[in-house]
Scaffold this active site. Sequence first.
Site, PDB file in Angstrom:
ATOM      1  N   GLY A 179      43.569  34.596  49.570  1.00 21.55           N
ATOM      2  CA  GLY A 179      42.903  35.477  50.520  1.00 21.55           C
ATOM      3  C   GLY A 179      42.027  36.483  49.809  1.00 21.55           C
ATOM      4  O   GLY A 179      41.855  36.444  48.582  1.00 21.55           O
ATOM      5  N   PHE A 203      40.170  45.081  47.477  1.00 19.59           N
ATOM      6  CA  PHE A 203      39.645  45.272  46.129  1.00 19.59           C
ATOM      7  C   PHE A 203      39.289  43.970  45.439  1.00 19.59           C
ATOM      8  O   PHE A 203      38.923  43.957  44.270  1.00 19.59           O
ATOM      9  CB  PHE A 203      40.649  46.042  45.277  1.00 19.59           C
ATOM     10  CG  PHE A 203      40.788  47.476  45.692  1.00 19.59           C
ATOM     11  CD1 PHE A 203      39.672  48.256  45.908  1.00 19.59           C
ATOM     12  CD2 PHE A 203      42.041  48.039  45.879  1.00 19.59           C
ATOM     13  CE1 PHE A 203      39.794  49.581  46.281  1.00 19.59           C
ATOM     14  CE2 PHE A 203      42.173  49.364  46.255  1.00 19.59           C
ATOM     15  CZ  PHE A 203      41.044  50.143  46.461  1.00 19.59           C
ATOM     16  N   GLY A 204      39.403  42.844  46.132  1.00 21.97           N
ATOM     17  CA  GLY A 204      39.030  41.587  45.510  1.00 21.97           C
ATOM     18  C   GLY A 204      39.914  40.438  45.957  1.00 21.97           C
ATOM     19  O   GLY A 204      40.874  40.621  46.705  1.00 21.97           O
ATOM     20  N   VAL A 212      42.619  37.149  45.888  1.00 19.67           N
ATOM     21  CA  VAL A 212      43.965  36.898  45.374  1.00 19.67           C
ATOM     22  C   VAL A 212      44.157  35.389  45.285  1.00 19.67           C
ATOM     23  O   VAL A 212      43.821  34.649  46.216  1.00 19.67           O
ATOM     24  CB  VAL A 212      45.041  37.519  46.281  1.00 19.67           C
ATOM     25  CG1 VAL A 212      46.436  37.258  45.716  1.00 19.67           C
ATOM     26  CG2 VAL A 212      44.813  39.019  46.442  1.00 19.67           C
ATOM     27  N   ASP A 228      47.749  53.990  51.544  1.00 21.24           N
ATOM     28  CA  ASP A 228      47.032  52.876  52.176  1.00 21.24           C
ATOM     29  C   ASP A 228      48.006  51.888  52.807  1.00 21.24           C
ATOM     30  O   ASP A 228      47.853  50.671  52.693  1.00 21.24           O
ATOM     31  CB  ASP A 228      46.147  52.167  51.144  1.00 21.24           C
ATOM     32  CG  ASP A 228      45.025  51.355  51.803  1.00 21.24           C
ATOM     33  OD1 ASP A 228      44.713  51.628  52.978  1.00 21.24           O
ATOM     34  OD2 ASP A 228      44.472  50.469  51.141  1.00 21.24           O
TER      35      ASP A 228
END
Length: 665
Positions: A354, A358-359, A361, A472
């Site tokens: 996914g 932040f980037g 996986v 978060d």
Amino acid sequence: MTYMKFLSFILLLYLFTRTSAQQSPFYQFSFCQNSTNKTPNTSYKSNVNNLILWINSNSATGTVYNRTTIGSNNNHDDDVYGFYDCRGDIKGNFCQFCINIAVKEIAQRCPNSVSAMIWYDICVVGYSNNNFPGKVFLTPSWNSTGPKTIKDSTELGKAENNIRSLIGKVTTKANPNWAMGEFNWSDTEKRYGWVQCNGDLSKNGCRQCLEAMLVKVPQCCGTKVVWAVVAPSCGLEIRDYKFYQVTDQTGSSSPLPNPVAAKQESANDKKTVIISLVSVMVAVALLSSCVYYFWRRNWLCKASLVGGFLLRTTSIAFHDHVQREDPFSGDLPIIPLTIIEKITDNFSQSTKLGEGGFGPVYKGILPDSTEVAVKRLAEMSGQGSEEFKNEVILIAKLQHRNLVKILGCCIDGNEKILVYEYMPNSSLDFHLFNKEKHKQLDWKLRLSIINGIARGLLYLHEDSRLTVIHRDLKASNVLLDDEMNPKISDFGLARTFEKDQCQTKTKRVIGTYGYMAPEYAMAGLFSVKSDVFSFGVLILEIIYGKRNGEFILSEHMQSLLLYTWGLWCEGKSLELIDPFHKKTYTESEVTKCIHIGLLCVQEDAADRPTMSTVVRMLGSDTMALPKPKQPAFSVGRMSKNEDPTSKCYKDISVDEETLTIVSRR
């Protein structure tokens, strides 16, 4: 007396772990293949089992290399060709020990394979339905590298020349099929090499195989000091420390010892033993002083000492794939980029799990068979070096059943990568906000998830060594294991407080639309109560089955918080329950959870409960709950039914994306 016993125990533990680490075979690689032309039938499987029994019994005789063919009567179609081999310097019981481990492991890893091979650092076992003795097989090949990078490009050429000198030795008639050697690298450094061929290969076949492996080195391993390249028929390796046992058979450049030299070596050995013992005693004294000092400070370092020891013990499983020094805290293994690229198929789409804030996986399997999730931070993700360092340090020190475990990290040029334990059931939002999957989340499971998240937050806020503010918390940052237990993840934005610190302020407001407490979004103030607010939003989302942000855009034209408040005031709060599970819920439990959710999202942070109170409320059927006050207006978009004074500018992204700046009201 007790103190001396403690010192003795530490000394024995040190010596035991050091000896075990030196003597244990390390798993390197395995290969299992199911042929397109042949399906393993009962007869073939029986022959494979008989082959494994033969390997076990034959290796017990002390033979370090052997091969055989196991067949059933005259049916050669079911014949199995197998062999085992040990590294040239490994003899007797230790060779047998490695072979016994390998045959058990290959039976587990390749239970229905037509062909299989497994490599340890000192032995190899394989079988096939093809008659391979005397033939050169270059596939499947594999490589591994150490963490150190070469200082200049000339080092690769020097290493290759050293290996070629060993190839020259092993391919002459006077030498066996293996060679090891020590090479002077500089005034202060040495290199140690190893080459070996399958015992059935001719000298020409051996040279052909080793030269083919050497050609692969610049592409796979050319930038590293330590590397190995291995195929079924041969292998070669170079390291910056002596990893083999020196014997008169090694092909080492050192001459055989004469009596005078042997006497001198004996004296040197005694000096080495004395120096080692003194070093151990000094280390024990320092460790004891540390333990005593921190014992006087209420054992504040206990978790660090135990956690660090366990992490370092675990890292042994990666062998040379993992660097044991952590640049940030000393507790977290560093996994080389080459290994991460290999286990993720060079970050291919087929391994992608996914995309996070932040980037991306990816899923991978480490060399020790551990399934992992690889979080690759995008260069433009917004999480810079500071956030990355923060996440590494924080999560490496946090250990709780409701927090995701981090197993290692990688820093290589612009690459910043975190390696987590793999969560087979993905994230909570994947199930909760999916039209089909959320039907599988019955009320019992949803309540269990709520309780698990609460316990994880309680640990962060009150039970860990430092007070940790996540900042978060949202559905996509809650992962689910194979039993659907929740684990809080993604600590890139987390901050720590001292135990007596209540709140702090930041000029850089970072968080996610729909979950941010108003005092944080508008004034940059955050505390444990900021996380409590996010948890309250999450409770209501779990009960209703829709995102808060999604809800604002729905036909209700108001936030989930205000909609829930309206139902509560009208005595209709049970209408909030996900309609797919109205038959599975317990009325009192749903009402209590909605009540707790509204307490958590109150406008004034002082009115919100702490997580310890929340956990008590969730676990009690008799505890009297205070009346909630009107919740905060939703941070982000303004709907026509909300107070027009609640104004936020649209410098935000939608739904689950991370926002960086939120203007004041």
